[in-house]
Design an enzyme around this catalytic site. Structure first.
Site, PDB file in Angstrom:
ATOM      1  N   THR A 166      28.459  40.667  44.113  1.00  0.00           N
ATOM      2  CA  THR A 166      29.243  39.717  43.342  1.00  0.00           C
ATOM      3  C   THR A 166      30.563  40.316  42.896  1.00  0.00           C
ATOM      4  O   THR A 166      30.630  41.473  42.503  1.00  0.00           O
ATOM      5  CB  THR A 166      28.447  39.239  42.108  1.00  0.00           C
ATOM      6  N   THR A 190      31.349  35.289  46.927  1.00  0.00           N
ATOM      7  CA  THR A 190      31.302  36.592  47.574  1.00  0.00           C
ATOM      8  C   THR A 190      30.219  36.514  48.647  1.00  0.00           C
ATOM      9  O   THR A 190      30.229  35.599  49.444  1.00  0.00           O
ATOM     10  CB  THR A 190      31.133  37.739  46.558  1.00  0.00           C
ATOM     11  N   SER A 201      22.292  35.773  38.147  1.00  0.00           N
ATOM     12  CA  SER A 201      21.502  34.735  38.827  1.00  0.00           C
ATOM     13  C   SER A 201      21.174  35.128  40.264  1.00  0.00           C
ATOM     14  O   SER A 201      20.531  34.370  40.987  1.00  0.00           O
ATOM     15  CB  SER A 201      22.285  33.416  38.863  1.00  0.00           C
TER      16      SER A 201
HETATM   17  O1  DON Z   1      25.275  37.579  39.049  1.00  0.00           O
HETATM   18  C1  DON Z   1      25.639  36.430  38.826  1.00  0.00           C
HETATM   19  O2  DON Z   1      24.892  35.538  38.497  1.00  0.00           O
HETATM   20  C2  DON Z   1      27.120  36.096  38.986  1.00  0.00           C
HETATM   21  N1  DON Z   1      27.890  37.318  38.929  1.00  0.00           N
HETATM   22  C3  DON Z   1      27.387  35.354  40.262  1.00  0.00           C
HETATM   23  C4  DON Z   1      26.722  35.976  41.442  1.00  0.00           C
HETATM   24  C5  DON Z   1      27.151  35.383  42.697  1.00  0.00           C
HETATM   25  O3  DON Z   1      27.590  34.243  42.768  1.00  0.00           O
HETATM   26  C6  DON Z   1      27.003  36.230  43.893  1.00  0.00           C
HETATM   27  N2  DON Z   1      27.948  35.961  44.855  1.00  0.00           N
HETATM   28  N3  DON Z   1      28.884  35.264  44.802  1.00  0.00           N
END
Ligand code: DON
Length: 327
Positions: free
Chosen positions: A154, A136, A208
């Site tokens: 995300t 994202t 993360s």
């Molecule tokens: O918050 C997290 O760690 C996962 N939902 C991944 C976050 C993320 O990769 C943000 N964008 N792609």
């Protein structure tokens, strides 16, 4: 010979090394065809064209027939279009070679072949569509008054949960997988999940995401962050240290190839060119399992020159459509 950008210097010739590459292998009507991989385009393009014409009875068409030349020209124009769009030096570009050589893809490439009519080249586009990031997004903003935003959002797993709220255009995310569905098991990111993050009613998932504002002497220096699941944290670590420790200009700090370790799997992953063969050997000698992986994150970053206050935007070159803009 002069040592400037426009001439070939002795050092260029001295520094040139032949690279031994693994050949590509394809097939055509029961024959095995072994060819050069990129940066030579010939092999990929030949294999594409052979696969495109294989479904046709070329022999029956006749070697000099208009029907055969027409078929060949149509395969050629489609393969050359892909060649121009996708192929280059593997040290600089990542190429969708496996997809380009899939029989199913190449059959689809010829789906609009008309035996009675040439397809205008203007109608032929690269066949794989635009490169879609699996991530994202992150964006970094500083406004005229100096307010700063580092925003990561995300969805997870492509289109999140695959659910939209009718009439709103909103996609629902799928961050349930950020909670430990099963303690001690990795989630879809391959990230180990502990009991502190075990799923429970009303509990928010451990993320993360690492949007970060970095200040020096009380003044804003960096606005940064990245998508990329667990790799985000290590991406941001490297952007910050590339600036704080190594004094890299922000664009280099962002573009520099990155590495990643997340405890389990117990491996030191790295992007291509992040770690030289020598360094990899030294790391292996220390007991690391060193593995090359794909692209890591997209760290859209702003650096504010402490001397002039000028804002420098660095759009991560890992994505073709990122932009740094000033108003
Ligand atoms: O918050 C997290 O760690 C996962 N939902 C991944 C976050 C993320 O990769 C943000 N964008 N792609």
């Amino acid at each position: 010979m002069r040592e400037n950008g426009g001439t070939i210097a002795l050092a260029d010739l001295r520094g040139y090394r032949a690279i031994e590459r693994t050949p590509l292998r394809g097939s055509y009507r029961g024959h095995e065809v072994v060819v050069l991989p990129p940066p030579c385009s010939g092999g990929v393009t030949l294999l594409q064209m052979l696969a495109m014409i294989e479904p046709f009875d070329v022999r029956a068409l006749g070697r000099d027939s208009a029907a055969k030349h027409h078929l060949f020209a149509e395969a050629m124009r489609r393969a050359f279009c892909d060649r121009i769009e996708y192929l280059g030096d593997p040290a600089f570009v990542s190429m969708p070679l496996a997809r380009m050589l899939e029989r199913k893809y190449l059959a689809g490439r010829m789906a609009d072949f008309d035996p009675g009519r040439a397809t205008p080249s203007a109608m032929v586009r690269p066949g794989l569509g635009p490169r879609e990031s699996t991530e994202t997004t992150h964006f970094s903003i500083v406004d005229a008054a100096g307010n700063a935003v580092a925003n990561t959002y995300t969805l997870r797993n492509g289109f999140g949960s695959g659910v939209t709220i009718p009439g709103t255009g909103l996609l629902m995310n799928n961050v349930m997988d950020d909670l430990a569905a099963k303690v001690g098991e990795p989630n879809a990111h391959g990230l180990m999940q502990g009991s502190a993050n075990a799923i429970a009613p009303g509990k928010r998932a451990l993320s993360s995401m690492t949007p970060a504002l970095v200040f020096r002497d009380g003044r804003l220096l960096l606005v940064t962050g990245s998508p990329g699941g667990p790799t985000i944290i290590n991406t941001v670590l490297q952007v910050v240290t590339n600036v704080a420790d190594f004094g890299l200009p922000v664009m280099q700090a962002v573009a520099a190839p990155r590495m990643h370790h997340q405890w389990l799997p117990d491996e030191l992953a790295h992007e291509r060119n992040a770690i030289s063969a020598e360094t990899a050997a030294a790391l292996r000698a220390r007991g690391h399992k060193v593995v090359e992986k794909g692209s890591q994150g997209e760290a859209e970053t702003i650096w504010i020159d402490p001397k002039t206050g000028l804002r420098h935007g660095a759009a991560d070159p890992r994505l073709p459509d990122t932009k740094a803009m000033g108003y």
